[in-house]
Design a protein around this motif. Structure first.
Motif, PDB file in Angstrom:
ATOM      1  N   GLY A  92       0.819  -1.215   0.000  1.00 50.66           N
ATOM      2  CA  GLY A  92       0.000   0.000   0.000  1.00 50.66           C
ATOM      3  C   GLY A  92       0.847   1.256   0.000  1.00 50.66           C
ATOM      4  O   GLY A  92       0.525   2.251  -0.659  1.00 50.66           O
ATOM      5  N   VAL A  93       1.954   1.231   0.732  1.00 47.64           N
ATOM      6  CA  VAL A  93       2.863   2.387   0.773  1.00 47.64           C
ATOM      7  C   VAL A  93       3.460   2.605  -0.613  1.00 47.64           C
ATOM      8  O   VAL A  93       3.516   3.736  -1.110  1.00 47.64           O
ATOM      9  CB  VAL A  93       3.960   2.179   1.830  1.00 47.64           C
ATOM     10  CG1 VAL A  93       5.083   3.191   1.667  1.00 47.64           C
ATOM     11  CG2 VAL A  93       3.368   2.262   3.231  1.00 47.64           C
ATOM     12  N   GLU A 106       3.335   8.646  -4.240  1.00 45.63           N
ATOM     13  CA  GLU A 106       3.190  10.057  -4.644  1.00 45.63           C
ATOM     14  C   GLU A 106       2.418  10.839  -3.583  1.00 45.63           C
ATOM     15  O   GLU A 106       2.763  11.962  -3.241  1.00 45.63           O
ATOM     16  CB  GLU A 106       2.461  10.179  -5.987  1.00 45.63           C
ATOM     17  CG  GLU A 106       3.138   9.495  -7.156  1.00 45.63           C
ATOM     18  CD  GLU A 106       2.731   8.035  -7.298  1.00 45.63           C
ATOM     19  OE1 GLU A 106       1.675   7.643  -6.774  1.00 45.63           O
ATOM     20  OE2 GLU A 106       3.496   7.290  -7.924  1.00 45.63           O
ATOM     21  N   LEU A 107       1.362  10.245  -3.077  1.00 42.12           N
ATOM     22  CA  LEU A 107       0.554  10.879  -2.040  1.00 42.12           C
ATOM     23  C   LEU A 107       1.377  11.085  -0.769  1.00 42.12           C
ATOM     24  O   LEU A 107       1.301  12.145  -0.129  1.00 42.12           O
ATOM     25  CB  LEU A 107      -0.675  10.020  -1.750  1.00 42.12           C
ATOM     26  CG  LEU A 107      -1.669  10.539  -0.719  1.00 42.12           C
ATOM     27  CD1 LEU A 107      -2.267  11.866  -1.168  1.00 42.12           C
ATOM     28  CD2 LEU A 107      -2.771   9.516  -0.504  1.00 42.12           C
ATOM     29  N   LEU A 108       2.163  10.088  -0.411  1.00 39.03           N
ATOM     30  CA  LEU A 108       3.018  10.218   0.771  1.00 39.03           C
ATOM     31  C   LEU A 108       4.100  11.269   0.553  1.00 39.03           C
ATOM     32  O   LEU A 108       4.460  11.996   1.480  1.00 39.03           O
ATOM     33  CB  LEU A 108       3.648   8.869   1.111  1.00 39.03           C
ATOM     34  CG  LEU A 108       2.681   7.803   1.616  1.00 39.03           C
ATOM     35  CD1 LEU A 108       3.373   6.457   1.724  1.00 39.03           C
ATOM     36  CD2 LEU A 108       2.103   8.213   2.951  1.00 39.03           C
TER      37      LEU A 108
END
Length: 119
Positions: free
Chosen positions: A71-72, A77-79
């Motif tokens: 999931g990471v 990009e979001l992280l």
């Protein structure tokens, strides 16, 4: 051993049901773990087969992190966009945890010293 594995899963199921019925803001497995803890407190000890089953589950725990790791990678990009707030939260929470743990250990150590001097 199968009985104790069933007990662990039953506690998790009861936790999931309890959270669903009561609308509690905690994960069902956490409530299930509390239920298992209360069961063991009433019983007064951890049966050896239960300890063996729990140890076996702990040995395979690293496999449970594979979906989280995927999931990471999927949302890198979001992280990356939230790197500064996430980094700050990690640093602050880590320092706070270390400070609280240190203070708690000092406090608990003082209580042990006073009990030893009373003897």
């Amino acid at each position: 051993m199968l009985n104790y594995l069933t007990l662990i899963f039953l506690c998790q199921l009861l936790g999931e049901i309890g959270v669903g019925l009561l609308g509690l803001p905690i994960p069902g497995p956490v409530l299930g773990m509390v239920l298992l803890f209360l069961f063991l407190m009433v019983r007064g000890r951890v049966p050896e087969p239960l300890g063996e089953v729990a140890g076996g589950l702990q040995g395979a725990m690293s496999l449970l992190f594979v979906p989280a790791g995927a999931g990471v990678i999927l949302h890198v990009e979001l992280l990356g966009a939230a790197l500064a707030p996430l980094g700050a939260a990690l640093v602050v929470s880590t320092l706070l945890t270390i400070a609280v743990t240190g203070l708690l250990m000092q406090w608990l150590g003082r209580n042990d010293e006073t009990e030893a001097s009373d003897d």
